[in-house]
Design a protein around this motif. Structure first.
Motif, PDB file in Angstrom:
ATOM      1  N   GLY A  52       0.838  -1.194   0.000  1.00 14.77           N
ATOM      2  CA  GLY A  52       0.000   0.000   0.000  1.00 14.77           C
ATOM      3  C   GLY A  52       0.867   1.235   0.000  1.00 14.77           C
ATOM      4  N   ALA A  53       0.290   2.347  -0.434  1.00 10.58           N
ATOM      5  CA  ALA A  53       1.037   3.607  -0.467  1.00 10.58           C
ATOM      6  C   ALA A  53       0.057   4.759  -0.319  1.00 10.58           C
ATOM      7  N   VAL A  54       0.500   5.816   0.349  1.00 10.66           N
ATOM      8  CA  VAL A  54      -0.281   7.043   0.414  1.00 10.66           C
ATOM      9  C   VAL A  54      -0.154   7.729  -0.939  1.00 10.66           C
ATOM     10  N   THR A  55      -1.289   8.063  -1.561  1.00  7.56           N
ATOM     11  CA  THR A  55      -1.265   8.758  -2.846  1.00  7.56           C
ATOM     12  C   THR A  55      -1.512  10.255  -2.689  1.00  7.56           C
ATOM     13  N   ALA A  56      -2.125  10.652  -1.554  1.00  5.71           N
ATOM     14  CA  ALA A  56      -2.347  12.075  -1.293  1.00  5.71           C
ATOM     15  C   ALA A  56      -2.650  12.272   0.188  1.00  5.71           C
ATOM     16  N   ARG A  57      -2.229  13.405   0.728  1.00  8.27           N
ATOM     17  CA  ARG A  57      -2.576  13.808   2.091  1.00  8.27           C
ATOM     18  C   ARG A  57      -3.195  15.195   1.996  1.00  8.27           C
ATOM     19  N   ILE A  58      -4.386  15.326   2.578  1.00  7.54           N
ATOM     20  CA  ILE A  58      -5.098  16.603   2.591  1.00  7.54           C
ATOM     21  C   ILE A  58      -5.285  17.014   4.045  1.00  7.54           C
ATOM     22  N   ILE A  59      -4.933  18.255   4.362  1.00  7.89           N
ATOM     23  CA  ILE A  59      -5.075  18.779   5.723  1.00  7.89           C
ATOM     24  C   ILE A  59      -6.027  19.970   5.642  1.00  7.89           C
ATOM     25  N   MET A  60      -7.097  19.920   6.463  1.00  7.20           N
ATOM     26  CA  MET A  60      -8.129  20.956   6.412  1.00  7.20           C
ATOM     27  C   MET A  60      -8.550  21.383   7.812  1.00  7.20           C
ATOM     28  N   SER A  61      -9.099  22.577   7.887  1.00 12.47           N
ATOM     29  CA  SER A  61      -9.680  23.043   9.143  1.00 12.47           C
ATOM     30  C   SER A  61     -10.981  22.275   9.395  1.00 12.47           C
ATOM     31  N   PRO A  62     -11.416  22.169  10.660  1.00  9.00           N
ATOM     32  CA  PRO A  62     -12.685  21.486  10.938  1.00  9.00           C
ATOM     33  C   PRO A  62     -13.876  22.117  10.214  1.00  9.00           C
ATOM     34  N   GLY A  63     -13.911  23.445  10.134  1.00  6.03           N
ATOM     35  CA  GLY A  63     -15.018  24.110   9.438  1.00  6.03           C
ATOM     36  C   GLY A  63     -15.060  23.756   7.966  1.00  6.03           C
ATOM     37  N   HIS A  64     -13.899  23.744   7.327  1.00  8.84           N
ATOM     38  CA  HIS A  64     -13.846  23.387   5.914  1.00  8.84           C
ATOM     39  C   HIS A  64     -14.195  21.909   5.719  1.00  8.84           C
ATOM     40  N   THR A  65     -13.764  21.062   6.648  1.00  8.69           N
ATOM     41  CA  THR A  65     -14.095  19.638   6.560  1.00  8.69           C
ATOM     42  C   THR A  65     -15.604  19.450   6.593  1.00  8.69           C
ATOM     43  N   LYS A  66     -16.278  20.186   7.458  1.00 11.01           N
ATOM     44  CA  LYS A  66     -17.739  20.078   7.548  1.00 11.01           C
ATOM     45  C   LYS A  66     -18.400  20.524   6.242  1.00 11.01           C
ATOM     46  N   ARG A  67     -17.897  21.605   5.634  1.00 12.12           N
ATOM     47  CA  ARG A  67     -18.438  22.062   4.347  1.00 12.12           C
ATOM     48  C   ARG A  67     -18.176  21.033   3.256  1.00 12.12           C
ATOM     49  N   MET A  68     -16.997  20.388   3.290  1.00 16.43           N
ATOM     50  CA  MET A  68     -16.680  19.365   2.297  1.00 16.43           C
ATOM     51  C   MET A  68     -17.627  18.176   2.430  1.00 16.43           C
ATOM     52  N   ILE A  69     -17.895  17.745   3.665  1.00 17.35           N
ATOM     53  CA  ILE A  69     -18.814  16.628   3.885  1.00 17.35           C
ATOM     54  C   ILE A  69     -20.194  16.968   3.334  1.00 17.35           C
ATOM     55  N   ALA A  70     -20.669  18.185   3.594  1.00 18.56           N
ATOM     56  CA  ALA A  70     -21.973  18.612   3.074  1.00 18.56           C
ATOM     57  C   ALA A  70     -21.980  18.602   1.544  1.00 18.56           C
TER      58      ALA A  70
END
Length: 101
Positions: A52-70
């Motif tokens: 296995g290998a990591v293909t991407a790492r994304i770091i986000m603020s909690p507020g932006h994460t909530k908007r992304m989930i929506a």
């Protein structure tokens, strides 16, 4: 005397640069999620037989994460409306990881 209504503010158009090395995207068939108080860390993985290998790492603020989930939920709703209902795929090799701090 009543003030005339102001026209609605037009959203700014932002020129987005798309670096050539990112245009092909990154494939992932698994994901691990971690978080601290200040950020969510999403590691996207390509897991194959015995490797296995990591293909991407994304770091986000909690507020932006909530908007992304929506946004993902809304897009899934539209997808299913157009293409039919989906059931969650069987999780490969265990489960999508949610690491404890």
């Amino acid at each position: 005397m009543e003030q005339p209504a102001q026209p609605a503010a037009q959203p700014k158009k932002i020129q987005i640069e798309f670096p050539p090395h990112l245009k092909g995207g990154a494939y992932a068939n698994n994901m691990m999620v971690m978080h601290t108080r200040e950020e969510f860390i999403l590691d996207f993985l390509m897991v194959g037989p015995n490797t296995g290998a990591v293909t991407a790492r994304i770091i986000m603020s909690p507020g932006h994460t909530k908007r992304m989930i929506a946004a993902l939920q809304e897009n899934m709703r539209r997808y299913e409306q157009q293409h039919g209902s989906l059931t969650a795929a069987e999780e490969p090799r265990g489960h999508i990881g949610f690491l404890k701090e």
